[in-house]
Design an enzyme around this catalytic site. Structure first.
Site, PDB file in Angstrom:
ATOM      1  N   GLU A 245       9.527  16.675  14.751  1.00 54.60           N
ATOM      2  CA  GLU A 245       9.782  16.570  13.313  1.00 54.60           C
ATOM      3  C   GLU A 245       8.813  17.482  12.558  1.00 54.60           C
ATOM      4  O   GLU A 245       7.597  17.334  12.682  1.00 54.60           O
ATOM      5  CB  GLU A 245       9.604  15.126  12.837  1.00 54.60           C
ATOM      6  CG  GLU A 245      10.034  14.952  11.387  1.00 54.60           C
ATOM      7  CD  GLU A 245       9.754  13.552  10.841  1.00 54.60           C
ATOM      8  OE1 GLU A 245       8.663  13.023  11.101  1.00 54.60           O
ATOM      9  OE2 GLU A 245      10.626  13.008  10.147  1.00 54.60           O
TER      10      GLU A 245
ATOM     11  N   GLU B 298      10.536   1.912   9.896  1.00 46.17           N
ATOM     12  CA  GLU B 298      11.452   3.018   9.523  1.00 46.17           C
ATOM     13  C   GLU B 298      10.663   4.298   9.727  1.00 46.17           C
ATOM     14  O   GLU B 298       9.754   4.603   8.939  1.00 46.17           O
ATOM     15  CB  GLU B 298      11.876   2.874   8.056  1.00 46.17           C
ATOM     16  CG  GLU B 298      12.584   1.562   7.718  1.00 46.17           C
ATOM     17  CD  GLU B 298      13.987   1.477   8.270  1.00 46.17           C
ATOM     18  OE1 GLU B 298      14.501   2.493   8.775  1.00 46.17           O
ATOM     19  OE2 GLU B 298      14.572   0.385   8.221  1.00 46.17           O
TER      20      GLU B 298
ATOM     21  N   CYS C 205      13.345  11.875   5.579  1.00 47.41           N
ATOM     22  CA  CYS C 205      13.493  11.520   6.995  1.00 47.41           C
ATOM     23  C   CYS C 205      14.905  11.796   7.500  1.00 47.41           C
ATOM     24  O   CYS C 205      15.120  11.995   8.685  1.00 47.41           O
ATOM     25  CB  CYS C 205      13.135  10.049   7.190  1.00 47.41           C
ATOM     26  SG  CYS C 205      14.105   8.968   6.119  1.00 47.41           S
TER      27      CYS C 205
ATOM     28  N   LYS D  90       0.846  -1.200   0.000  1.00 50.11           N
ATOM     29  CA  LYS D  90       0.000   0.000   0.000  1.00 50.11           C
ATOM     30  C   LYS D  90       0.884   1.254   0.000  1.00 50.11           C
ATOM     31  O   LYS D  90       1.473   1.609   0.996  1.00 50.11           O
ATOM     32  CB  LYS D  90      -0.904   0.050   1.230  1.00 50.11           C
ATOM     33  CG  LYS D  90      -1.942   1.154   1.078  1.00 50.11           C
ATOM     34  CD  LYS D  90      -2.398   1.741   2.389  1.00 50.11           C
ATOM     35  CE  LYS D  90      -1.744   3.032   2.777  1.00 50.11           C
ATOM     36  NZ  LYS D  90      -1.925   4.180   1.892  1.00 50.11           N
TER      37      LYS D  90
HETATM   38  P1  NAP Z   1       2.396   8.373   7.675  1.00 48.71           P
HETATM   39  O1  NAP Z   1       1.272   9.331   7.767  1.00 48.71           O
HETATM   40  O2  NAP Z   1       2.837   7.668   8.872  1.00 48.71           O
HETATM   41  O3  NAP Z   1       1.995   7.345   6.530  1.00 48.71           O
HETATM   42  C1  NAP Z   1       2.847   6.309   6.095  1.00 48.71           C
HETATM   43  C2  NAP Z   1       2.011   5.215   5.459  1.00 48.71           C
HETATM   44  O4  NAP Z   1       1.200   4.618   6.477  1.00 48.71           O
HETATM   45  C3  NAP Z   1       1.043   5.736   4.392  1.00 48.71           C
HETATM   46  O5  NAP Z   1       0.917   4.804   3.364  1.00 48.71           O
HETATM   47  C4  NAP Z   1      -0.242   5.841   5.201  1.00 48.71           C
HETATM   48  O6  NAP Z   1      -1.389   5.820   4.406  1.00 48.71           O
HETATM   49  C5  NAP Z   1      -0.142   4.590   6.067  1.00 48.71           C
HETATM   50  N1  NAP Z   1      -1.026   4.586   7.219  1.00 48.71           N
HETATM   51  C6  NAP Z   1      -1.594   5.626   7.860  1.00 48.71           C
HETATM   52  N2  NAP Z   1      -2.386   5.177   8.872  1.00 48.71           N
HETATM   53  C7  NAP Z   1      -2.310   3.828   8.866  1.00 48.71           C
HETATM   54  C8  NAP Z   1      -2.907   2.793   9.638  1.00 48.71           C
HETATM   55  N3  NAP Z   1      -3.762   3.059  10.624  1.00 48.71           N
HETATM   56  N4  NAP Z   1      -2.600   1.521   9.362  1.00 48.71           N
HETATM   57  C9  NAP Z   1      -1.740   1.227   8.372  1.00 48.71           C
HETATM   58  N5  NAP Z   1      -1.170   2.155   7.572  1.00 48.71           N
HETATM   59  C10 NAP Z   1      -1.435   3.448   7.821  1.00 48.71           C
HETATM   60  O7  NAP Z   1       3.685   9.091   7.091  1.00 48.71           O
HETATM   61  P2  NAP Z   1       3.759  10.087   5.877  1.00 48.71           P
HETATM   62  O8  NAP Z   1       3.205  11.404   6.288  1.00 48.71           O
HETATM   63  O9  NAP Z   1       3.222   9.420   4.656  1.00 48.71           O
HETATM   64  O10 NAP Z   1       5.345  10.196   5.683  1.00 48.71           O
HETATM   65  C11 NAP Z   1       6.151  11.077   6.394  1.00 48.71           C
HETATM   66  C12 NAP Z   1       6.829  10.380   7.559  1.00 48.71           C
HETATM   67  O11 NAP Z   1       7.551   9.263   7.097  1.00 48.71           O
HETATM   68  C13 NAP Z   1       7.834  11.269   8.251  1.00 48.71           C
HETATM   69  O12 NAP Z   1       7.699  11.115   9.630  1.00 48.71           O
HETATM   70  C14 NAP Z   1       9.164  10.720   7.804  1.00 48.71           C
HETATM   71  O13 NAP Z   1      10.244  10.949   8.668  1.00 48.71           O
HETATM   72  C15 NAP Z   1       8.853   9.273   7.675  1.00 48.71           C
HETATM   73  N6  NAP Z   1       9.805   8.601   6.805  1.00 48.71           N
HETATM   74  C16 NAP Z   1      10.714   7.745   7.375  1.00 48.71           C
HETATM   75  C17 NAP Z   1      11.668   7.143   6.564  1.00 48.71           C
HETATM   76  C18 NAP Z   1      12.694   6.201   7.145  1.00 48.71           C
HETATM   77  O14 NAP Z   1      13.307   5.479   6.380  1.00 48.71           O
HETATM   78  N7  NAP Z   1      12.908   6.197   8.448  1.00 48.71           N
HETATM   79  C19 NAP Z   1      11.676   7.379   5.188  1.00 48.71           C
HETATM   80  C20 NAP Z   1      10.732   8.246   4.664  1.00 48.71           C
HETATM   81  C21 NAP Z   1       9.790   8.857   5.469  1.00 48.71           C
HETATM   82  P3  NAP Z   1      -2.077   7.206   3.971  1.00 48.71           P
HETATM   83  O15 NAP Z   1      -1.084   7.955   3.194  1.00 48.71           O
HETATM   84  O16 NAP Z   1      -3.206   6.773   3.175  1.00 48.71           O
HETATM   85  O17 NAP Z   1      -2.465   7.881   5.232  1.00 48.71           O
END
Ligand code: NAP
Length: 481
Positions: A384, A246, A280, A171
């Site tokens: 963040e 991650e 990130c 997904k």
């Molecule tokens: P997010 O809101 O946590 O979403 C990540 C993924 O999880 C999306 O596909 C999201 O779907 C899904 N998701 C949301 N709620 C969920 C649930 N209840 N159950 C299962 N999946 C769910 O993060 P984001 O805003 O897309 O990305 C930004 C974050 O990612 C930042 O905090 C960044 O630091 C982190 N990040 C970390 C890394 C690493 O390698 N450590 C790399 C890149 C980004 P939807 O989009 O449909 O809500």
């Protein structure tokens, strides 16, 4: 361009026909629709993945490596289209999407294919027995990824998962579905066996949750925010699913007093503002030795002010749009918080843009922002923000730099800038984090472990760590005659 689900080798609507709207954040215009899937769609995807499992896992790993090469070739043949789709979905500069997103997505498949060819059998001899370690697939695995580096991060999981004989239900973020579908188009073009790779689009709490809850999905590899990661862990842990998380970061860029100032300023600029600070690994806290802080800051401001922030299609653009209006407003609220916490906005903080091609007024554009004068323990300096905002903090000694670097709940990455690499190396070992770069940033060898400590995640991906996560080792011990 509409994003359908890819299940059992076929592009299909969500079972109940519902859709979401996909917007280009640089123009505010509609790109197309996205399947808004539910449990029933995940159920279909899991069924397809389970049916494909046996045949796929019975292939030799080197045959599966050849499939990864074919996926890489197919993506490479459509590299320009890949970059365009990524730029339209995310609002990032096309040049960046080409150089980073498209290239790395291709490289991920090639890297794991080559890595497989260099694996040695794992055999442990005893005086009276021989141990063979076999790497069995986990089964059907769930991959959930964010919007900032869409196919770059998804392919980083798909490639090792498939290599180790798993089948996939993925997904992507509902904000950025287009390149996951390009990968599926390539899979279809090259004749990847049906059901091996399935992509189900929609909202996290709907589709993502259905993936977390499905009992036949035995491992979850998740990249996203820390709050979501906490929820993912709470859902998956009671079912004893393998879990790789991650998560977020609030990384320190540490400039020592003996750093080459030009190199360090350029490094801090790149670490702070690549992809509009939406990486990130971005160095959103700049810690600079007090003796050079004034010089460093004025050079940094000069470079930030020269940054071209504008239309993603303009090849000279360095910063494009943020992912959405909502995200831009969140970033702006942090700039406001920074002011309330006593910070001085040295530059940025506005929506005014530059560039040869004027960006759309409907786009989510925000100028790169530098804030000085905040306590390193303030919310602005420890939470963040995930946007083009950096804070500057001064230190007097290496110990103080280490203390400030470690003073957040995160521990993902960081960089140190110094002409004394021994001194930098010593400091690096005291930073509570997963990666420290010295005199460089985002310099990746894909064989090395990638991941964070504290609230930045659980486990590591990359090279052998990815193969370990996406497999179950079986030890067979054979007694000698
Ligand atoms: P997010 O809101 O946590 O979403 C990540 C993924 O999880 C999306 O596909 C999201 O779907 C899904 N998701 C949301 N709620 C969920 C649930 N209840 N159950 C299962 N999946 C769910 O993060 P984001 O805003 O897309 O990305 C930004 C974050 O990612 C930042 O905090 C960044 O630091 C982190 N990040 C970390 C890394 C690493 O390698 N450590 C790399 C890149 C980004 P939807 O989009 O449909 O809500």
């Amino acid at each position: 361009m509409n994003a359908l689900n890819f299940i059992n080798g076929v592009f299909v609507d969500a079972t109940d026909g519902q859709t979401l709207t996909n917007l280009n954040p640089a123009t505010g215009q509609t790109i197309g629709t996205i399947a808004r899937s539910k449990d029933s769609d995940v159920e279909e995807a899991v069924k397809a993945a389970a049916s494909a499992q046996e045949a796929w896992s019975s292939l030799d790993m080197l045959e599966r490596a050849t499939w990864l090469d074919r996926l890489a070739d197919g993506l490479e043949a459509r590299k320009e289209e890949l970059a365009h789709r990524e730029s339209r979905d995310t609002g990032k500069p096309l040049a960046l999407a080409r150089r980073v997103d498209a290239q790395r997505s291709i490289d991920n498949f090639r890297f794991f294919a080559d890595f497989a060819r260099n694996q040695e059998p794992e055999v442990f001899e005893m005086r009276d027995a021989t141990n063979f370690v076999h790497r069995n697939p986990v089964g059907t695995v769930g991959l959930i990824t964010p919007w900032n580096l869409p196919l770059y991060l998804l392919s980083w999981k798909v490639a090792p998962a498939l290599l180790m004989g798993n089948t996939v239900v993925a997904k992507p973020s509902e904000l950025t579905p287009l390149t996951a579908n390009l990968m599926c188009e390539v899979a279809s073009e090259i004749g990847l066996p049906s059901g091996v790779l399935n992509v189900v689009h929609g909202y996290g709490p709907e589709v993502g949750q259905a993936i977390l809850d499905h009992p036949s999905i035995r491992a979850i590899s998740f990249t996203g925010g820390t709050a979501t990661g906490r929820h993912v862990a709470a859902s998956a842990a009671p079912m004893f699913k393998k879990l790789s998380l991650e998560l977020g970061g609030k990384n320190a860029t540490i400039i020592l007093d003996d750093a080459d100032l030009d190199v360090a300023v350029n490094g801090a600029l790149r670490a702070g503002f690549t992809n509009g600070g939406q990486v990130c690994l971005c160095g959103s806290r700049i810690l600079v030795h007090a003796s050079i802080a004034e010089k460093f800051t004025s050079k940094l401001i000069q470079l930030v002010d020269e940054m071209i922030c504008g239309s993603p299609e303009d090849e000279s653009t360095q910063i494009g749009a943020l992912i959405s209006q909502e995200h831009m407003e969140k970033v702006e609220s942090y700039i406001q918080l920074g002011i309330e916490e006593g910070g001085n906005v040295l530059t940025g903080g506005t929506r005014e843009m530059t560039g040869q091609v004027g960006p759309s007024p409907e786009g989510a554009f925000l100028r790169p922002t530098v804030i000085d004068g905040l306590q390193h323990t303030s919310r602005t300096a420890t939470e963040e923000i995930f946007g083009p905002v950096v804070t500057i903090h001064r230190f007097e000694s290496d110990e103080e730099a280490i203390e400030i670097a470690n003073s957040t709940e995160y521990g993902l990455a960081g960089s140190i800038w110094s002409n004394d690499t021994d001194r930098a190396h010593k400091i690096a070992q005291k930073i509570q984090t997963g990666i420290v770069w010295v005199n460089t940033w985002l310099h990746r060898d894909l064989r090395t472990p990638f991941g964070g400590v504290k609230n930045s995640g659980l486990g590591r991906e990359g090279g052998a760590w990815s193969l370990g996560f996406f497999s179950e080792p079986l030890n067979v011990c054979i007694k000698h005659d």
